[in-house]
Design a protein around this motif. Structure first.
Motif, PDB file in Angstrom:
ATOM      1  N   PHE A 392       0.858  -1.177   0.000  1.00  0.00           N
ATOM      2  CA  PHE A 392       0.000   0.000   0.000  1.00  0.00           C
ATOM      3  C   PHE A 392       0.897   1.230   0.000  1.00  0.00           C
ATOM      4  CE2 PHE A 392      -2.363  -3.475   1.729  1.00  0.00           C
ATOM      5  CZ  PHE A 392      -3.686  -3.280   1.377  1.00  0.00           C
ATOM      6  N   LYS A 393       0.348   2.364  -0.441  1.00  0.00           N
ATOM      7  CA  LYS A 393       1.122   3.605  -0.479  1.00  0.00           C
ATOM      8  C   LYS A 393       0.480   4.658   0.410  1.00  0.00           C
ATOM      9  CE  LYS A 393       3.561   3.599  -4.921  1.00  0.00           C
ATOM     10  NZ  LYS A 393       3.743   4.326  -6.207  1.00  0.00           N
ATOM     11  N   THR A 394       1.323   5.364   1.160  1.00  0.00           N
ATOM     12  CA  THR A 394       0.866   6.498   1.952  1.00  0.00           C
ATOM     13  C   THR A 394       0.719   7.715   1.037  1.00  0.00           C
ATOM     14  OG1 THR A 394       3.063   7.353   2.493  1.00  0.00           O
ATOM     15  CG2 THR A 394       2.194   5.565   3.884  1.00  0.00           C
ATOM     16  N   PRO A 395       0.101   8.806   1.496  1.00  0.00           N
ATOM     17  CA  PRO A 395      -0.052  10.000   0.658  1.00  0.00           C
ATOM     18  C   PRO A 395       1.269  10.526   0.088  1.00  0.00           C
ATOM     19  CG  PRO A 395      -1.448  10.175   2.582  1.00  0.00           C
ATOM     20  CD  PRO A 395      -0.618   8.943   2.768  1.00  0.00           C
ATOM     21  N   LYS A 396       2.368  10.333   0.797  1.00  0.00           N
ATOM     22  CA  LYS A 396       3.669  10.798   0.314  1.00  0.00           C
ATOM     23  C   LYS A 396       4.427   9.735  -0.480  1.00  0.00           C
ATOM     24  CE  LYS A 396       4.431  14.390   3.802  1.00  0.00           C
ATOM     25  NZ  LYS A 396       5.330  14.902   4.860  1.00  0.00           N
ATOM     26  N   GLY A 397       3.770   8.608  -0.752  1.00  0.00           N
ATOM     27  CA  GLY A 397       4.368   7.591  -1.600  1.00  0.00           C
ATOM     28  C   GLY A 397       5.188   6.529  -0.891  1.00  0.00           C
ATOM     29  N   LYS A 398       5.176   6.513   0.422  1.00  0.00           N
ATOM     30  CA  LYS A 398       5.921   5.489   1.174  1.00  0.00           C
ATOM     31  C   LYS A 398       5.193   4.151   1.069  1.00  0.00           C
ATOM     32  CE  LYS A 398       5.820   5.813   5.655  1.00  0.00           C
ATOM     33  NZ  LYS A 398       6.096   6.387   6.977  1.00  0.00           N
ATOM     34  N   ILE A 399       5.937   3.069   0.860  1.00  0.00           N
ATOM     35  CA  ILE A 399       5.351   1.725   0.770  1.00  0.00           C
ATOM     36  C   ILE A 399       5.161   1.158   2.170  1.00  0.00           C
ATOM     37  CG2 ILE A 399       5.656  -0.626  -0.070  1.00  0.00           C
ATOM     38  CD1 ILE A 399       5.150   1.349  -2.291  1.00  0.00           C
ATOM     39  N   VAL A 400       3.946   0.696   2.450  1.00  0.00           N
ATOM     40  CA  VAL A 400       3.652   0.004   3.704  1.00  0.00           C
ATOM     41  C   VAL A 400       2.987  -1.323   3.355  1.00  0.00           C
ATOM     42  CG1 VAL A 400       3.487   2.074   5.139  1.00  0.00           C
ATOM     43  CG2 VAL A 400       1.466   1.274   3.912  1.00  0.00           C
ATOM     44  N   TYR A 401       2.990  -2.252   4.294  1.00  0.00           N
ATOM     45  CA  TYR A 401       2.531  -3.607   4.005  1.00  0.00           C
ATOM     46  C   TYR A 401       1.403  -4.036   4.941  1.00  0.00           C
ATOM     47  CZ  TYR A 401       6.797  -4.065   1.234  1.00  0.00           C
ATOM     48  OH  TYR A 401       7.790  -3.892   0.297  1.00  0.00           O
TER      49      TYR A 401
END
Length: 524
Positions: A392-401
């Protein structure tokens, strides 16, 4: 000073059991209505119990049969839907209320004696003159020493109604005499916020051990005090916090997030989605935030960490969290027992479920947790198994799982040599507390005169107490390489001496100074 051989491993692994009883996210709602049905299938259990009660050839405890049956049914559902027997329900409810009525002492039982570790500050026993090291011999006419003393009996005689009196007969070892002390029972808070303190001139630190009814109020008081002291950066420690009330976690996350930011949403079996958004005027919307988590951070702790991470609000530091994305509701029964049933899943703001799989049963579910001690995950982020399909992506484009806990932004390894992962649990357990108490109790008058820096010097100047503790542990048949973890062990021994002699805040001043996660938070 020998520990019972069975006691140590039971104590070290007790956090797992506590996590399953208290670690669920559950919603505070009015009691569910009694569920009835005319369906013949659903009436089978009731008819069978009545039949056994009236006709079975031998006497049978049907209450016990019902308990086992309900437990068996729930085991077929998920690992967090549980039955709480009536003798356990009050303790569970008390823990989540955040208070109980009693005399206000921390104690342990050794050699058939009830020994006061310390009275609760400001509580009934302290006001009545009870001191650390006192042995409680009688409560009114109830004998509290000897082989038949157990915790259940103690709680029954020491708890009671507010403003009721109990006459304690105590033996004060430091003075070598018996005393009679009249104590008036009162409400004793059970803190969920262990401490709120400054770790440097502009960084505050708050440690939350669970999410109870009083947690947000405790948190708000602590945070407000830190802000007044100049905190514009906060470290929120949720390590080993197995969860609790969802509402309390949401209110804490709300204090960090600006208006209308999504905190969490839930989905039930009918597909109904309930979203919770941040409100206006959170008291720490602009300050820097770091959340500390580890493998025992679960449920409500993961809601807070997920909300901060998914909104790009701050850093999550530590190790992968437990992976508990289910919501429970209590259904009480008239006899005082209750069922805690999973009624929904929750999702973090990016839409991820962090619930780890449980389809293969509770045994595999539990083994996954314990396997982290063996697959290297506690020492290297590369060993964390994440599913590429659950990105998944946060609003700033960081990848989270999704799919198995919160993976931290900054990984921090466990502070123990490989193969000795239990050392941190040991040093933060009752084993260390009891050892230090016994040392202090050998000469309480001398120890009580020591100041903060004198305690640090006394414990660290040489290895005297470290060697005593090492012998203490080896005699229990707990084979841990304490020598390879000497600095860590001495740090926690020093902290425990400070806690018992000076108070909780001094314990944290010691342990946080060299804490790897705290150091990472201060660097970033």
């Amino acid at each position: 000073m020998k520990i019972n051989k069975v006691y140590l491993p039971l104590l070290l692994f007790s956090t797992l059991a506590v996590g399953f009883l208290l670690g669920g996210i559950f919603i505070a709602v009015p009691p569910s209505p009694t569920i009835t049905s005319k369906n013949e299938t659903k009436q089978k259990l009731s008819r069978l119990i009545d039949f056994i009660d009236s006709e079975y050839v031998d006497d049978v405890n049907t209450d016990s049969i019902v308990d086992q049956t309900v437990t068996g049914i729930l085991e077929k559902l998920d690992p967090h839907s549980i039955y709480i027997a009536k003798n356990e329900a009050e303790d569970a409810a008390q823990d989540m209320r955040g208070n109980f009525v009693g005399i206000g002492v921390n104690f342990f039982i050794e050699k058939d004696s009830v020994i006061v570790i310390n009275p609760v500050k400001g509580g009934p026993s302290e006001k009545a003159g009870i001191k650390a090291g006192d042995r409680i011999l009688f409560a009114d006419n109830h004998k509290l020493f000897g082989k038949k003393v157990n915790s259940d009996k103690l709680y029954k005689v020491l708890k009671g109604e507010p403003d009721s009196n109990v006459l304690l007969t105590i033996y004060r070892k430091s003075e070598g005499k018996q005393l009679k002390v009249n104590v008036t029972r009162n409400t004793i808070p059970v803190k969920s916020v262990d401490v709120a303190l400054m770790v440097n001139k502009n960084t505050g630190y708050i440690k939350i051990n669970r999410f109870a009814e009083t947690t947000y109020r405790e948190f708000e008081i602590g945070l407000s005090q830190l802000i007044k002291k100049g905190a514009n950066s906060l470290i929120l420690d949720l390590r080993d916090n197995s969860g609790g009330y969802m509402e309390e976690a949401i209110k804490i996350a709300d204090d960090f997030l600006k208006d209308n930011k999504l905190i969490v949403f839930t989905k039930n079996k009918k597909g109904k989605i309930d979203k919770t958004f941040a409100t206006k005027n959170g008291i720490f919307e602009n300050g820097k935030v770091a959340i500390l988590i580890n493998e025992n951070s679960a449920s409500a702790s993961e809601i807070v960490a997920g909300a901060i991470q998914d909104n790009d609000r701050g850093l999550v530091i530590g190790r992968r969290s437990f992976g508990k994305g289910l919501v429970q509701r209590d259904m009480p029964f008239k006899d005082g027992s209750s069922v805690r049933l999973t009624i929904a899943r929750y999702y973090t703001p990016t839409g991820r479920s962090i619930q780890k799989p449980y389809e293969n049963g509770s045994e595999e579910y539990l083994n996954e947790f314990l396997a982290r001690y063996h697959n290297g995950e506690l020492y290297a982020k590369d060993s964390i198994k994440v599913a590429d399909t659950l990105k998944f992506k946060t609003p700033k484009g960081k990848i989270v799982y999704g799919g198995g806990g919160i993976v931290p932004d900054i990984f921090t390894p466990i502070e123990a040599t490989k193969g000795n992962e239990m050392v941190p649990m040991l040093m933060q357990s009752g084993v260390t507390m009891n050892f230090v108490f016994k040392i202090i109790d050998t000469d309480r008058k001398a120890f009580s005169k020591l100041k903060y820096h004198q305690i640090i010097d006394k414990v660290n100047r040489a290895d005297f107490y470290f060697e005593l503790f090492k012998k203490h542990i080896y005699e229990s048949d707990a084979y841990m390489d304490l020598e390879a973890n000497k600095n860590y062990v001495k740090r926690y021994l020093t902290a425990e001496f400070c806690r018992q002699l000076l108070g909780e805040q001094y314990y944290y001043l010691i342990v946080l100074k060299d804490d790897l996660m705290v150091k990472e938070a201060l660097k970033n």
